[in-house]
Design an enzyme around this catalytic site. Structure first.
Site, mmCIF file in Angstrom:
data_model
loop_
_atom_site.group_PDB
_atom_site.id
_atom_site.type_symbol
_atom_site.label_atom_id
_atom_site.label_comp_id
_atom_site.label_asym_id
_atom_site.label_seq_id
_atom_site.Cartn_x
_atom_site.Cartn_y
_atom_site.Cartn_z
ATOM 1 N N ASN A 112 -56.080 28.452 -15.078
ATOM 2 C CA ASN A 112 -54.813 29.102 -14.726
ATOM 3 C C ASN A 112 -54.515 28.812 -13.265
ATOM 4 O OD1 ASN A 112 -52.532 30.829 -15.054
ATOM 5 N ND2 ASN A 112 -53.651 32.484 -14.033
ATOM 6 N N HIS A 114 -52.529 30.690 -10.018
ATOM 7 C CA HIS A 114 -51.950 31.966 -9.599
ATOM 8 C C HIS A 114 -51.419 31.805 -8.181
ATOM 9 C CE1 HIS A 114 -51.313 36.268 -9.542
ATOM 10 N NE2 HIS A 114 -51.815 36.271 -8.325
ATOM 11 N N SER A 141 -54.041 29.568 -6.116
ATOM 12 C CA SER A 141 -55.435 29.426 -6.562
ATOM 13 C C SER A 141 -55.470 28.872 -7.979
ATOM 14 C CB SER A 141 -56.122 30.799 -6.600
ATOM 15 O OG SER A 141 -56.037 31.453 -5.353
ATOM 16 N N ASP A 150 -56.521 37.430 -13.793
ATOM 17 C CA ASP A 150 -56.528 36.777 -12.473
ATOM 18 C C ASP A 150 -57.891 36.919 -11.784
ATOM 19 O OD1 ASP A 150 -53.843 36.150 -12.857
ATOM 20 O OD2 ASP A 150 -53.138 37.919 -11.786
HETATM 21 C C1 GRF Z 1 -46.090 29.274 -10.618
HETATM 22 O O1 GRF Z 1 -45.718 29.687 -9.350
HETATM 23 C C2 GRF Z 1 -47.476 29.728 -10.935
HETATM 24 O O2 GRF Z 1 -48.270 29.928 -9.822
HETATM 25 C C3 GRF Z 1 -47.251 31.044 -11.616
HETATM 26 O O3 GRF Z 1 -46.039 30.915 -12.299
HETATM 27 C C4 GRF Z 1 -45.243 29.918 -11.687
HETATM 28 C C5 GRF Z 1 -44.857 28.954 -12.755
HETATM 29 O O4 GRF Z 1 -43.908 28.034 -12.348
HETATM 30 N N1 GRF Z 1 -48.387 31.366 -12.449
HETATM 31 P P1 GRF Z 1 -43.573 26.770 -13.249
HETATM 32 O O5 GRF Z 1 -43.144 27.297 -14.608
HETATM 33 O O6 GRF Z 1 -44.791 25.923 -13.324
HETATM 34 O O7 GRF Z 1 -42.428 26.090 -12.538
#
Ligand code: GRF
Length: 218
Positions: A112, A114, A141, A150
């Site tokens: 994932n 975050h 991260s 998370d």
């Molecule tokens: C990203 O900022 C990621 O960190 C978070 O959700 C957002 C997703 O953006 N988990 P995208 O759909 O990849 O443009």
């Protein structure tokens, strides 16, 4: 995870899919030895599914069945994954929480990203909360997913300095630009066999990864 075959990825998204696209491009351009076999969303019609299709990737939408529907969603997800047989599941802006059983059955095989320097600012609205807290540094991260939200071991972080007077929008755009670099990088490490999951923890280049690698960005 290494070998002559590319690492097979299934990417789960809920929206724009810019991280998905960054990963798919890194694969298509041969920068990482991986391939995106499936992009899946619980929200039919999100722009990321169109982007994936335009990149020639198979897509699938499994509508979220409502407040008590996670088990049903996961059984449909399991069926889609059984057909695609990914080595790794990549959560990229996927806004649902998968069950403990789902995560534990795939320990070391779900990633994932975050948008914070975990363990700081778990959960939502991280950029706003960073500004409200007056933090001078922020970032993103990439971590392995465990049953704790998370909370899985962090592999790589991007760190950016918060600029004086910065808005939530500019900060989020600057952090997201770094996500598009660090997420493909971690997947590349997995594909090369540099990153592995053993004894319930991550290993990088043969050493237990007890703290994340941190990379500074302007
Ligand atoms: C990203 O900022 C990621 O960190 C978070 O959700 C957002 C997703 O953006 N988990 P995208 O759909 O990849 O443009």
């Amino acid at each position: 995870m290494t070998g002559s075959e590319p690492l097979r990825l299934a990417i789960l998204i809920s929206g724009r899919g810019s991280n998905m696209a960054a990963i798919a491009r890194a694969c298509a351009e041969g920068r990482i030895k991986a391939r995106v076999d499936l992009v899946l969303s619980e929200r039919p019609g999100v722009p990321g599914l169109d982007t994936a299709r335009a990149l020639g990737i198979e897509t699938c939408a499994i509508p979220w069945p409502g407040a008590t529907g996670r088990a049903r969603f996961e059984s449909e997800l399991e069926a889609a994954l059984a057909a695609a047989r990914p080595d790794v599941i990549v959560l990229a802006g996927f806004m649902r929480i998968l069950s403990q059983q789902f995560a534990e059955a795939r320990a070391g095989r779900i990633l994932n990203i975050h948008p914070s320097l975990l363990p700081k600012f778990r959960g939502l609205h991280t950029h706003r909360r960073v500004l409200e807290a007056g933090d001078r540094v922020h970032g993103a991260s990439v971590h392995f997913v465990t049953a704790e939200l998370d909370g899985g071991p962090v592999i790589l972080q991007s760190r950016v300095a918060v600029r004086p007077g910065e808005s939530e929008d500019t900060l989020s755009a600057r952090v997201q630009a770094t996500e598009h670099i660090i997420y493909p990088r971690v997947i590349g490490w997995l594909a090369e066999g540099r990153l592995a999951w053993r004894d319930d923890r991550p290993w990088l280049d043969g050493k237990s990864l007890d703290a994340p690698v941190v990379e500074d960005f302007p």
